[in-house]
Motif scaffolding. Sequence first.
Motif, PDB file in Angstrom:
ATOM      1  N   LEU A  12      28.504 -26.360  16.029  1.00  0.00           N
ATOM      2  CA  LEU A  12      28.304 -26.601  17.311  1.00  0.00           C
ATOM      3  C   LEU A  12      28.148 -27.930  17.964  1.00  0.00           C
ATOM      4  CD1 LEU A  12      25.669 -23.498  17.982  1.00  0.00           C
ATOM      5  CD2 LEU A  12      28.252 -23.519  18.526  1.00  0.00           C
ATOM      6  N   PRO A  13      28.755 -28.310  18.953  1.00  0.00           N
ATOM      7  CA  PRO A  13      28.673 -29.843  19.353  1.00  0.00           C
ATOM      8  C   PRO A  13      27.337 -30.015  19.972  1.00  0.00           C
ATOM      9  CG  PRO A  13      30.197 -28.534  20.927  1.00  0.00           C
ATOM     10  CD  PRO A  13      29.679 -27.507  19.813  1.00  0.00           C
ATOM     11  N   ALA A  14      26.666 -31.073  19.513  1.00  0.00           N
ATOM     12  CA  ALA A  14      25.395 -31.624  20.046  1.00  0.00           C
ATOM     13  C   ALA A  14      25.359 -32.060  21.826  1.00  0.00           C
ATOM     14  CB  ALA A  14      24.678 -32.618  19.123  1.00  0.00           C
ATOM     15  N   ASP A  15      26.426 -32.511  21.832  1.00  0.00           N
ATOM     16  CA  ASP A  15      26.872 -33.085  23.214  1.00  0.00           C
ATOM     17  C   ASP A  15      26.771 -31.892  24.281  1.00  0.00           C
ATOM     18  OD1 ASP A  15      27.248 -35.535  25.123  1.00  0.00           O
ATOM     19  OD2 ASP A  15      29.035 -34.435  25.456  1.00  0.00           O
ATOM     20  N   TYR A  16      26.148 -31.927  25.417  1.00  0.00           N
ATOM     21  CA  TYR A  16      26.143 -31.052  26.373  1.00  0.00           C
ATOM     22  C   TYR A  16      27.671 -31.049  27.082  1.00  0.00           C
ATOM     23  CZ  TYR A  16      25.734 -28.431  30.791  1.00  0.00           C
ATOM     24  OH  TYR A  16      26.043 -27.509  31.938  1.00  0.00           O
ATOM     25  N   ASP A  17      28.269 -32.040  27.472  1.00  0.00           N
ATOM     26  CA  ASP A  17      29.585 -32.044  27.961  1.00  0.00           C
ATOM     27  C   ASP A  17      30.796 -31.433  27.014  1.00  0.00           C
ATOM     28  OD1 ASP A  17      28.712 -33.045  30.575  1.00  0.00           O
ATOM     29  OD2 ASP A  17      28.880 -35.162  29.645  1.00  0.00           O
ATOM     30  N   GLU A  18      30.353 -31.912  25.787  1.00  0.00           N
ATOM     31  CA  GLU A  18      31.418 -31.329  24.506  1.00  0.00           C
ATOM     32  C   GLU A  18      31.337 -29.822  24.528  1.00  0.00           C
ATOM     33  OE1 GLU A  18      32.455 -32.095  19.868  1.00  0.00           O
ATOM     34  OE2 GLU A  18      31.238 -33.562  21.231  1.00  0.00           O
ATOM     35  N   VAL A  20      30.488 -27.773  26.842  1.00  0.00           N
ATOM     36  CA  VAL A  20      31.062 -27.261  28.102  1.00  0.00           C
ATOM     37  C   VAL A  20      32.444 -27.127  27.902  1.00  0.00           C
ATOM     38  CG1 VAL A  20      31.549 -27.624  30.645  1.00  0.00           C
ATOM     39  CG2 VAL A  20      29.212 -27.746  29.726  1.00  0.00           C
ATOM     40  N   ARG A  21      33.241 -28.390  27.165  1.00  0.00           N
ATOM     41  CA  ARG A  21      34.338 -28.242  27.178  1.00  0.00           C
ATOM     42  C   ARG A  21      35.025 -27.224  25.894  1.00  0.00           C
ATOM     43  NH1 ARG A  21      33.384 -33.798  27.415  1.00  0.00           N
ATOM     44  NH2 ARG A  21      33.345 -34.267  25.535  1.00  0.00           N
ATOM     45  N   ARG A  22      34.089 -27.023  25.063  1.00  0.00           N
ATOM     46  CA  ARG A  22      34.581 -26.212  23.945  1.00  0.00           C
ATOM     47  C   ARG A  22      34.567 -24.674  24.647  1.00  0.00           C
ATOM     48  NH1 ARG A  22      31.579 -24.618  18.449  1.00  0.00           N
ATOM     49  NH2 ARG A  22      32.347 -22.631  17.965  1.00  0.00           N
ATOM     50  N   ASN A  23      33.516 -24.383  25.441  1.00  0.00           N
ATOM     51  CA  ASN A  23      33.387 -23.090  26.176  1.00  0.00           C
ATOM     52  C   ASN A  23      34.577 -22.709  27.077  1.00  0.00           C
ATOM     53  OD1 ASN A  23      31.950 -20.529  27.142  1.00  0.00           O
ATOM     54  ND2 ASN A  23      32.154 -21.897  29.136  1.00  0.00           N
ATOM     55  N   VAL A  24      35.007 -23.792  27.836  1.00  0.00           N
ATOM     56  CA  VAL A  24      36.273 -23.702  28.642  1.00  0.00           C
ATOM     57  C   VAL A  24      37.437 -23.464  27.810  1.00  0.00           C
ATOM     58  CG1 VAL A  24      37.611 -25.099  30.347  1.00  0.00           C
ATOM     59  CG2 VAL A  24      35.104 -25.024  30.581  1.00  0.00           C
ATOM     60  N   PRO A  53      23.062 -16.644  27.094  1.00  0.00           N
ATOM     61  CA  PRO A  53      23.245 -17.590  28.105  1.00  0.00           C
ATOM     62  C   PRO A  53      24.461 -17.370  28.895  1.00  0.00           C
ATOM     63  CG  PRO A  53      24.173 -18.702  26.372  1.00  0.00           C
ATOM     64  CD  PRO A  53      23.562 -17.471  25.727  1.00  0.00           C
ATOM     65  N   ILE A  54      24.908 -17.969  29.966  1.00  0.00           N
ATOM     66  CA  ILE A  54      25.746 -17.969  30.800  1.00  0.00           C
ATOM     67  C   ILE A  54      26.516 -19.304  30.824  1.00  0.00           C
ATOM     68  CG2 ILE A  54      26.818 -17.606  33.244  1.00  0.00           C
ATOM     69  CD1 ILE A  54      26.228 -14.992  31.966  1.00  0.00           C
ATOM     70  N   TRP A  55      27.729 -19.257  30.454  1.00  0.00           N
ATOM     71  CA  TRP A  55      28.455 -20.401  30.451  1.00  0.00           C
ATOM     72  C   TRP A  55      29.632 -20.360  31.325  1.00  0.00           C
ATOM     73  CZ3 TRP A  55      28.915 -21.329  24.388  1.00  0.00           C
ATOM     74  CH2 TRP A  55      27.719 -21.727  23.884  1.00  0.00           C
ATOM     75  N   ASN A  56      29.723 -21.049  32.310  1.00  0.00           N
ATOM     76  CA  ASN A  56      31.038 -21.127  33.219  1.00  0.00           C
ATOM     77  C   ASN A  56      31.452 -19.561  33.641  1.00  0.00           C
ATOM     78  OD1 ASN A  56      33.296 -22.269  34.226  1.00  0.00           O
ATOM     79  ND2 ASN A  56      34.735 -21.717  32.616  1.00  0.00           N
ATOM     80  N   VAL A  57      29.985 -19.003  34.225  1.00  0.00           N
ATOM     81  CA  VAL A  57      29.947 -17.715  34.851  1.00  0.00           C
ATOM     82  C   VAL A  57      30.272 -16.595  34.227  1.00  0.00           C
ATOM     83  CG1 VAL A  57      30.901 -16.361  37.033  1.00  0.00           C
ATOM     84  CG2 VAL A  57      30.935 -18.841  37.005  1.00  0.00           C
ATOM     85  N   ARG A  58      30.395 -16.659  32.445  1.00  0.00           N
ATOM     86  CA  ARG A  58      30.430 -15.363  31.728  1.00  0.00           C
ATOM     87  C   ARG A  58      29.686 -15.820  30.616  1.00  0.00           C
ATOM     88  NH1 ARG A  58      36.492 -14.521  29.767  1.00  0.00           N
ATOM     89  NH2 ARG A  58      35.432 -12.679  28.701  1.00  0.00           N
ATOM     90  N   ALA A  59      29.496 -14.829  29.641  1.00  0.00           N
ATOM     91  CA  ALA A  59      28.707 -14.802  28.418  1.00  0.00           C
ATOM     92  C   ALA A  59      29.670 -15.660  27.537  1.00  0.00           C
ATOM     93  CB  ALA A  59      28.388 -13.515  28.028  1.00  0.00           C
ATOM     94  N   PRO A  60      29.032 -16.532  26.561  1.00  0.00           N
ATOM     95  CA  PRO A  60      30.201 -16.981  25.572  1.00  0.00           C
ATOM     96  C   PRO A  60      31.057 -16.097  24.894  1.00  0.00           C
ATOM     97  CG  PRO A  60      27.955 -17.618  24.953  1.00  0.00           C
ATOM     98  CD  PRO A  60      27.795 -16.550  26.424  1.00  0.00           C
ATOM     99  N   MET A  61      32.206 -16.452  24.499  1.00  0.00           N
ATOM    100  CA  MET A  61      33.174 -15.741  23.930  1.00  0.00           C
ATOM    101  C   MET A  61      32.630 -14.890  22.573  1.00  0.00           C
ATOM    102  SD  MET A  61      35.421 -15.702  26.485  1.00  0.00           S
ATOM    103  CE  MET A  61      36.611 -14.682  25.458  1.00  0.00           C
ATOM    104  N   ILE A  62      32.004 -15.534  21.981  1.00  0.00           N
ATOM    105  CA  ILE A  62      31.319 -14.812  20.671  1.00  0.00           C
ATOM    106  C   ILE A  62      30.919 -13.438  21.243  1.00  0.00           C
ATOM    107  CG2 ILE A  62      29.007 -15.939  20.734  1.00  0.00           C
ATOM    108  CD1 ILE A  62      30.082 -16.136  17.201  1.00  0.00           C
ATOM    109  N   MET A  63      30.097 -13.325  22.279  1.00  0.00           N
ATOM    110  CA  MET A  63      29.717 -12.199  22.876  1.00  0.00           C
ATOM    111  C   MET A  63      30.668 -11.198  22.799  1.00  0.00           C
ATOM    112  SD  MET A  63      26.371 -12.444  22.951  1.00  0.00           S
ATOM    113  CE  MET A  63      25.932 -10.837  23.488  1.00  0.00           C
ATOM    114  N   THR A  64      31.900 -11.646  23.353  1.00  0.00           N
ATOM    115  CA  THR A  64      33.037 -10.534  23.245  1.00  0.00           C
ATOM    116  C   THR A  64      33.385 -10.023  21.774  1.00  0.00           C
ATOM    117  OG1 THR A  64      33.628 -11.341  25.440  1.00  0.00           O
ATOM    118  CG2 THR A  64      35.516 -10.269  24.168  1.00  0.00           C
ATOM    119  N   THR A  65      33.422 -11.272  21.071  1.00  0.00           N
ATOM    120  CA  THR A  65      33.794 -10.810  19.512  1.00  0.00           C
ATOM    121  C   THR A  65      32.676  -9.661  18.950  1.00  0.00           C
ATOM    122  OG1 THR A  65      34.561 -13.106  19.180  1.00  0.00           O
ATOM    123  CG2 THR A  65      33.607 -11.729  17.500  1.00  0.00           C
ATOM    124  N   PHE A  66      31.624  -9.780  19.271  1.00  0.00           N
ATOM    125  CA  PHE A  66      30.399  -9.205  18.873  1.00  0.00           C
ATOM    126  C   PHE A  66      30.734  -7.728  19.491  1.00  0.00           C
ATOM    127  CE2 PHE A  66      26.156  -7.081  19.662  1.00  0.00           C
ATOM    128  CZ  PHE A  66      25.574  -7.059  18.453  1.00  0.00           C
TER     129      PHE A  66
END
Length: 134
Positions: A12-18, A20-24, A53-66
């Motif tokens: 996981l990136p330590a930087d917030y902006d990074e 966000v970019r990964r999530n997008v 959490p909610i990232w960019n209006v949806r749950a992280p994609m790993i939640m879909t994997t799960f």
Amino acid sequence: MRRTPYRGRRSLPADYDETVRRNVREQDDDARPAIKGRLPSLDGYDTVLLGSPIWNVRAPMIMTTFAEQLDFRGRTVVPFTTHAMSGLGTTARDYARSCLGARIAPGLAVRGEEVADADTDIQTWLRERGLAGS
């Protein structure tokens, strides 16, 4: 619909902006990040709380994997989230698609900045769903 395994950075990136970019990227690619280890069986559970959490209006994609890897038939899924400004986002719609055969119950969204003060709201929400004592 394209579903691709996430082939980006493994840590996981330590930087917030990074982050966000990964999530997008993951959302744009409809990615399914890998889950390390074995998932639990839902046998014996009628109700499953899914929190994220909610990232960019949806749950992280790993939640879909799960969700896609478990058997939710005949169960109730109860989402809860933390967010900055989008509430539950698209979790009800997303879990309806990925938790096949489940009933999606009304969820709870708590602003991240207000989590420390949300105990009363959380307890009320749990009681309304029959998930906590009175």
